[in-house]
Design a protein around this motif. Structure first.
Motif, PDB file in Angstrom:
ATOM      1  N   PHE A   1      30.520  29.697 186.562  1.00 52.49           N
ATOM      2  CA  PHE A   1      31.543  28.676 186.788  1.00 52.49           C
ATOM      3  C   PHE A   1      31.035  27.570 187.729  1.00 52.49           C
ATOM      4  O   PHE A   1      31.601  27.316 188.793  1.00 52.49           O
ATOM      5  CB  PHE A   1      32.842  29.308 187.303  1.00 52.49           C
ATOM      6  N   ILE A   2      29.949  26.955 187.298  1.00 57.78           N
ATOM      7  CA  ILE A   2      29.373  25.803 187.981  1.00 57.78           C
ATOM      8  C   ILE A   2      29.305  24.659 186.977  1.00 57.78           C
ATOM      9  O   ILE A   2      28.747  24.811 185.893  1.00 57.78           O
ATOM     10  CB  ILE A   2      27.969  26.112 188.540  1.00 57.78           C
ATOM     11  N   PHE A   3      29.900  23.528 187.337  1.00 60.28           N
ATOM     12  CA  PHE A   3      29.942  22.374 186.440  1.00 60.28           C
ATOM     13  C   PHE A   3      29.432  21.144 187.190  1.00 60.28           C
ATOM     14  O   PHE A   3      29.856  20.882 188.322  1.00 60.28           O
ATOM     15  CB  PHE A   3      31.381  22.130 185.964  1.00 60.28           C
ATOM     16  N   SER A   4      28.524  20.400 186.571  1.00 59.03           N
ATOM     17  CA  SER A   4      27.995  19.236 187.265  1.00 59.03           C
ATOM     18  C   SER A   4      27.739  18.076 186.315  1.00 59.03           C
ATOM     19  O   SER A   4      27.571  18.255 185.103  1.00 59.03           O
ATOM     20  CB  SER A   4      26.695  19.587 187.998  1.00 59.03           C
TER      21      SER A   4
ATOM     22  N   CYS B   1      38.641  29.446 196.469  1.00 59.21           N
ATOM     23  CA  CYS B   1      37.235  29.555 196.872  1.00 59.21           C
ATOM     24  C   CYS B   1      36.357  28.713 195.960  1.00 59.21           C
ATOM     25  O   CYS B   1      35.911  29.179 194.912  1.00 59.21           O
ATOM     26  CB  CYS B   1      36.785  31.015 196.838  1.00 59.21           C
ATOM     27  N   PHE B   2      36.140  27.483 196.344  1.00 63.33           N
ATOM     28  CA  PHE B   2      35.245  26.638 195.568  1.00 63.33           C
ATOM     29  C   PHE B   2      34.690  25.532 196.441  1.00 63.33           C
ATOM     30  O   PHE B   2      35.174  25.286 197.560  1.00 63.33           O
ATOM     31  CB  PHE B   2      35.961  26.038 194.347  1.00 63.33           C
TER      32      PHE B   2
ATOM     33  N   ALA C   1      31.052  20.840 190.789  1.00 63.83           N
ATOM     34  CA  ALA C   1      32.171  21.718 191.133  1.00 63.83           C
ATOM     35  C   ALA C   1      31.663  23.151 191.019  1.00 63.83           C
ATOM     36  O   ALA C   1      31.335  23.624 189.928  1.00 63.83           O
ATOM     37  CB  ALA C   1      33.347  21.489 190.193  1.00 63.83           C
ATOM     38  N   ASN C   2      31.560  23.819 192.145  1.00 62.86           N
ATOM     39  CA  ASN C   2      31.000  25.171 192.187  1.00 62.86           C
ATOM     40  C   ASN C   2      32.105  26.175 192.496  1.00 62.86           C
ATOM     41  O   ASN C   2      32.595  26.257 193.618  1.00 62.86           O
ATOM     42  CB  ASN C   2      29.906  25.233 193.256  1.00 62.86           C
TER      43      ASN C   2
ATOM     44  N   LYS D   1      24.342  16.957 182.355  1.00 64.52           N
ATOM     45  CA  LYS D   1      25.505  17.783 182.712  1.00 64.52           C
ATOM     46  C   LYS D   1      25.091  19.240 182.769  1.00 64.52           C
ATOM     47  O   LYS D   1      24.106  19.658 182.154  1.00 64.52           O
ATOM     48  CB  LYS D   1      26.617  17.619 181.673  1.00 64.52           C
ATOM     49  N   THR D   2      25.855  20.008 183.521  1.00 64.92           N
ATOM     50  CA  THR D   2      25.688  21.461 183.577  1.00 64.92           C
ATOM     51  C   THR D   2      27.048  22.082 183.319  1.00 64.92           C
ATOM     52  O   THR D   2      28.030  21.749 184.009  1.00 64.92           O
ATOM     53  CB  THR D   2      25.173  21.927 184.950  1.00 64.92           C
ATOM     54  N   ILE D   3      27.119  22.944 182.323  1.00 60.17           N
ATOM     55  CA  ILE D   3      28.358  23.650 182.015  1.00 60.17           C
ATOM     56  C   ILE D   3      28.034  25.135 181.973  1.00 60.17           C
ATOM     57  O   ILE D   3      27.501  25.647 180.992  1.00 60.17           O
ATOM     58  CB  ILE D   3      28.958  23.181 180.670  1.00 60.17           C
ATOM     59  N   ASP D   4      28.311  25.826 183.057  1.00 57.63           N
ATOM     60  CA  ASP D   4      27.933  27.225 183.214  1.00 57.63           C
ATOM     61  C   ASP D   4      29.194  28.080 183.370  1.00 57.63           C
ATOM     62  O   ASP D   4      29.766  28.171 184.460  1.00 57.63           O
ATOM     63  CB  ASP D   4      27.025  27.368 184.436  1.00 57.63           C
TER      64      ASP D   4
END
Length: 221
Positions: free
Chosen positions: A98-101, A19-20, A40-41, A91-94
């Motif tokens: 779990f969301i990365f951009s 599921c992504f 990537a979500n 960048k996003t590192i969550d």
């Protein structure tokens, strides 16, 4: 882009979740400059992923640490920052959702392609077919998303259990323009009410098995 395969391996096979969503966004100006974002979500599986992150291995795969994931994203950002014509790298590192951009601004589509190539070379992926993912002809007002699908051969080598990681995964491509869209080549593409944006949503497993494609040609008025 070839990072598609890399993200697929990094976030799906290692985490073993189907599921992504992979989201690709391009905002294109009339002169060929613009903005790019790749996300990537995995938020739909965040509860499962938080448990997996506490383990060392799952089904024979080493689970990457938060530090390792952050380092890989930082490497991509560093490559982009060192590419002439690329600015505004973010960048996003969550790890909560779990969301990365990764996002950046580019002065031309050719520069964006150069970043893709640099990422490919840094990962020692020797396949130049993935270098020219985008093209734009300012005279004919035509934007193209190119995609040379060589994923099926790689995917076929995976175990049946590992192939399940893309069963419910989606790839979404959103392109925004200053001019109105005249036509698109991919039949699965939807155009926004104001005619200045397109969206394509396909199952990743269908792309891999060549039942669908992210390849598209957008002609502007």
């Amino acid at each position: 882009m070839k990072i598609f395969t890399y993200v697929l391996l990094l976030f799906s096979c290692l985490f073993l979740t189907s599921c992504f969503e992979i989201l690709e966004e391009v905002t294109l100006n009339e002169n060929g400059s613009g903005e790019f974002e790749f996300t990537a979500n995995l938020s739909q599986s965040k509860t499962k992923l938080k448990s997996i992150m506490l383990m060392e291995k799952v089904n024979g795969y080493k689970v990457p640490s938060q530090k390792e994931i952050k380092n890989e994203i930082d490497k991509v950002c560093a490559l982009a920052k060192n590419t002439k014509g690329i600015t505004g790298v973010k960048k996003t590192i969550d790890f909560e959702n779990f969301i990365f951009s990764f996002s950046c601004k580019f002065d031309s589509v050719e520069t964006l392609n150069k970043v893709v190539k640099n990422i490919r070379l840094s990962k020692k992926v020797n396949n130049s077919n993935h270098d020219n993912q985008y093209s734009y002809n300012q005279q004919t007002k035509t934007f193209q998303r190119n995609f040379n699908n060589s994923l099926k051969a790689e995917f076929s080598k995976l175990k049946a259990e590992d192939k399940k990681v893309v069963k419910d995964a989606n790839y979404i491509a959103i392109y925004r323009f200053k001019k109105k869209v005249k036509s698109v080549s991919n039949s699965k593409t939807k155009t926004s009410p104001n005619k200045k944006a397109t969206m394509l949503k396909v199952k990743i497993v269908d792309v891999i098995n060549k039942k669908a494609s992210i390849k598209n040609t957008v002609k502007l008025k």
